[in-house]
Design a protein around this motif. Structure first.
Motif, short mmCIF file in Angstrom:
data_model
loop_
_atom_site.label_atom_id
_atom_site.label_comp_id
_atom_site.label_asym_id
_atom_site.label_seq_id
_atom_site.Cartn_x
_atom_site.Cartn_y
_atom_site.Cartn_z
N ILE A 228 0.38 2.79 -0.56
CA ILE A 228 -0.72 2.04 -1.18
C ILE A 228 -0.22 1.52 -2.54
O ILE A 228 0.60 2.16 -3.18
CB ILE A 228 -1.96 2.95 -1.32
CG1 ILE A 228 -3.18 2.14 -1.76
CG2 ILE A 228 -1.70 4.15 -2.25
CD1 ILE A 228 -4.51 2.85 -1.53
N HIS A 229 -0.68 0.32 -2.93
CA HIS A 229 -0.22 -0.28 -4.20
C HIS A 229 -1.37 -1.04 -4.86
O HIS A 229 -2.49 -1.12 -4.29
CB HIS A 229 0.99 -1.20 -3.94
CG HIS A 229 0.78 -2.22 -2.87
ND1 HIS A 229 -0.10 -3.28 -3.00
CD2 HIS A 229 1.33 -2.36 -1.62
CE1 HIS A 229 -0.07 -4.01 -1.91
NE2 HIS A 229 0.78 -3.48 -1.05
N TYR A 230 -1.11 -1.62 -6.02
CA TYR A 230 -2.18 -2.29 -6.77
C TYR A 230 -2.72 -3.53 -6.05
O TYR A 230 -3.83 -3.96 -6.34
CB TYR A 230 -1.71 -2.65 -8.18
CG TYR A 230 -1.78 -1.48 -9.15
CD1 TYR A 230 -2.89 -0.64 -9.19
CD2 TYR A 230 -0.74 -1.23 -10.03
CE1 TYR A 230 -2.95 0.43 -10.07
CE2 TYR A 230 -0.80 -0.17 -10.93
CZ TYR A 230 -1.91 0.66 -10.94
OH TYR A 230 -1.99 1.71 -11.81
N GLY A 231 -1.96 -4.13 -5.16
CA GLY A 231 -2.50 -5.26 -4.38
C GLY A 231 -3.69 -4.80 -3.56
O GLY A 231 -4.73 -5.48 -3.49
N HIS A 232 -3.58 -3.63 -2.94
CA HIS A 232 -4.69 -3.06 -2.16
C HIS A 232 -5.85 -2.69 -3.09
O HIS A 232 -7.01 -2.98 -2.82
CB HIS A 232 -4.27 -1.77 -1.44
CG HIS A 232 -3.14 -1.92 -0.47
ND1 HIS A 232 -2.01 -1.16 -0.52
CD2 HIS A 232 -2.97 -2.75 0.59
CE1 HIS A 232 -1.19 -1.49 0.46
NE2 HIS A 232 -1.74 -2.46 1.16
N LEU A 233 -5.52 -1.99 -4.16
CA LEU A 233 -6.57 -1.40 -5.01
C LEU A 233 -7.35 -2.47 -5.76
O LEU A 233 -8.57 -2.40 -5.87
CB LEU A 233 -5.94 -0.39 -5.97
CG LEU A 233 -5.43 0.87 -5.26
CD1 LEU A 233 -4.44 1.62 -6.14
CD2 LEU A 233 -6.59 1.79 -4.88
N GLN B 164 -4.63 -12.73 -7.15
CA GLN B 164 -3.44 -12.72 -6.30
C GLN B 164 -2.35 -11.85 -6.92
O GLN B 164 -1.76 -12.21 -7.93
CB GLN B 164 -2.93 -14.16 -6.14
CG GLN B 164 -3.99 -15.13 -5.67
CD GLN B 164 -4.28 -14.98 -4.18
OE1 GLN B 164 -3.50 -15.42 -3.34
NE2 GLN B 164 -5.39 -14.37 -3.86
N LEU B 165 -2.14 -10.72 -6.34
CA LEU B 165 -1.05 -9.85 -6.78
C LEU B 165 -0.03 -9.83 -5.66
O LEU B 165 -0.30 -9.28 -4.60
CB LEU B 165 -1.56 -8.43 -7.05
CG LEU B 165 -2.55 -8.27 -8.21
CD1 LEU B 165 -3.04 -6.84 -8.32
CD2 LEU B 165 -1.90 -8.70 -9.52
N GLU B 166 1.09 -10.43 -5.90
CA GLU B 166 2.04 -10.56 -4.80
C GLU B 166 2.89 -9.30 -4.66
O GLU B 166 4.08 -9.28 -4.96
CB GLU B 166 2.90 -11.81 -4.99
CG GLU B 166 3.49 -12.24 -3.67
CD GLU B 166 3.84 -13.70 -3.59
OE1 GLU B 166 3.62 -14.41 -4.58
OE2 GLU B 166 4.35 -14.11 -2.53
N ILE B 167 2.22 -8.26 -4.20
CA ILE B 167 2.89 -6.97 -3.98
C ILE B 167 2.73 -6.66 -2.50
O ILE B 167 1.66 -6.86 -1.95
CB ILE B 167 2.19 -5.83 -4.78
CG1 ILE B 167 2.10 -6.20 -6.27
CG2 ILE B 167 2.92 -4.52 -4.60
CD1 ILE B 167 1.27 -5.20 -7.09
N SER B 168 3.78 -6.21 -1.87
CA SER B 168 3.63 -5.76 -0.49
C SER B 168 4.32 -4.41 -0.35
O SER B 168 5.29 -4.13 -1.06
CB SER B 168 4.21 -6.76 0.52
OG SER B 168 5.61 -6.64 0.56
P1 ATP Z 1 3.56 -4.46 4.63
O1 ATP Z 1 4.34 -5.11 3.53
O2 ATP Z 1 4.27 -3.24 5.17
O3 ATP Z 1 3.09 -5.42 5.68
P2 ATP Z 1 1.07 -4.43 3.14
O4 ATP Z 1 1.42 -4.42 1.70
O5 ATP Z 1 0.60 -5.74 3.74
O6 ATP Z 1 2.25 -3.82 4.00
P3 ATP Z 1 -0.90 -2.87 4.62
O7 ATP Z 1 -1.13 -1.43 4.51
O8 ATP Z 1 -0.31 -3.38 5.87
O9 ATP Z 1 0.00 -3.29 3.35
O10 ATP Z 1 -2.19 -3.68 4.24
C1 ATP Z 1 -3.50 -3.24 4.45
C2 ATP Z 1 -4.41 -4.40 4.17
O11 ATP Z 1 -4.25 -4.80 2.82
C3 ATP Z 1 -4.11 -5.64 5.02
O12 ATP Z 1 -5.34 -6.19 5.42
C4 ATP Z 1 -3.37 -6.55 4.07
O13 ATP Z 1 -3.59 -7.91 4.37
C5 ATP Z 1 -4.00 -6.18 2.73
N1 ATP Z 1 -3.09 -6.38 1.59
C6 ATP Z 1 -1.86 -5.89 1.44
N2 ATP Z 1 -1.29 -6.28 0.29
C7 ATP Z 1 -2.20 -7.06 -0.35
C8 ATP Z 1 -2.21 -7.81 -1.59
N3 ATP Z 1 -1.15 -7.82 -2.40
N4 ATP Z 1 -3.32 -8.50 -1.89
C9 ATP Z 1 -4.38 -8.52 -1.04
N5 ATP Z 1 -4.44 -7.85 0.14
C10 ATP Z 1 -3.37 -7.12 0.50
#
Ligand code: ATP
Length: 232
Positions: free
Chosen positions: A29-34, A188-192
């Motif tokens: 989990i990262h700040y993009g999710h939160l 938009q937080l470009e974190i994955s």
């Molecule tokens: P991965 O890089 O492994 O694909 P992820 O960062 O997309 O992972 P997930 O756990 O697959 O993370 O994402 C869960 C949900 O959060 C998905 O619906 C995804 O679109 C959304 N999400 C992930 N990263 C972001 C972000 N930076 N900003 C907004 N939504 C995000």
């Protein structure tokens, strides 16, 4: 479901109003999710968003960190934020976690609460590949968060779905139990997670990409330390 109207009746003590459900592999989990969840909590006036880590994601070969650790990281990430809760049902289940089954379970448990399944735009574009995807809107709403580089579909099955079910009105998410699609642009937080794992596997520090509690678990367990952690 014949009656899609939300009633004000709620079980005594239980939160009423729409429940947000935010599923993901959260690996980590990262700040993009939160930040996405937090902005939706505020803007949609949701009393609760449940983070629901997927056990065995149907579209992926597997996860990198073990289930229990992903769950622990999600718990650490949401600790202290009112309205953020964690639901471990998909982790506890053996076999794949299909959103439609999870939503059906929640619908049975909370017959009077609107359910809002929160997904990123990237996930929404892949919706037609999801198990029994057309049933999702009979069980809950879809809330789609804009992510960098992904645009809303204007044609094809998803374009049609948006014409039939799209709404720009938060009130409808509160007044109806299911059936609407609400698209919202979040910061938009470009974190994955993929990039975070890749960074860690090359020995770099994920500080400021996630809460300190999550970073601590990653550093203590070394769960993403291996060189092949980047691409899923
Ligand atoms: P991965 O890089 O492994 O694909 P992820 O960062 O997309 O992972 P997930 O756990 O697959 O993370 O994402 C869960 C949900 O959060 C998905 O619906 C995804 O679109 C959304 N999400 C992930 N990263 C972001 C972000 N930076 N900003 C907004 N939504 C995000």
């Amino acid at each position: 479901m014949s009656n899609l109207s939300a009633t004000s009746a709620a079980t005594a003590g239980a939160p009423s109003g729409p429940m947000g459900i935010f599923g993901g592999t959260f690996d980590p989990i990262h700040y993009g999710h939160l930040r996405t969840a937090y902005e939706l909590l505020e803007i949609l006036r949701l009393p609760e968003i449940r983070f629901m880590p997927a056990g065995m994601p149907p579209h992926r070969s597997g996860t990198f960190a073990p289930n229990e650790q992903r769950l622990e990281m999600v718990r650490a990430a949401v600790a202290g934020q009112p309205g953020f809760t964690v639901d471990d049902r998909e982790i506890r289940k053996s076999g794949p976690s299909y959103s439609v089954e999870t939503l059906a379970e929640l619908r049975a448990e909370y017959p009077d609460r609107p359910l809002c399944l929160i997904i990123g735009m990237d996930a929404f574009l892949g919706l037609p590949k999801w198990h029994r995807w057309r049933e999702l809107l009979t069980l809950g709403h879809l809330v789609v968060a804009h992510r960098p580089g992904w645009n809303a579909p204007t044609h094809g099955p998803l374009g049609e779905l948006l014409v039939d079910h799209g709404t720009g009105t938060v009130r409808e998410l509160h007044e109806q139990l299911a059936g609407r699609i609400y698209i919202h642009a979040v910061t938009q937080l470009e974190i994955s997670s993929t990039d975070v794992r890749a960074l860690i596997s090359t020995g770099r520090d994920p500080r400021y990409l996630m809460p300190d509690g999550v970073r601590r678990i990653i550093l203590e367990t070394g769960c993403y330390a291996r060189k092949d952690m980047g691409r899923g």
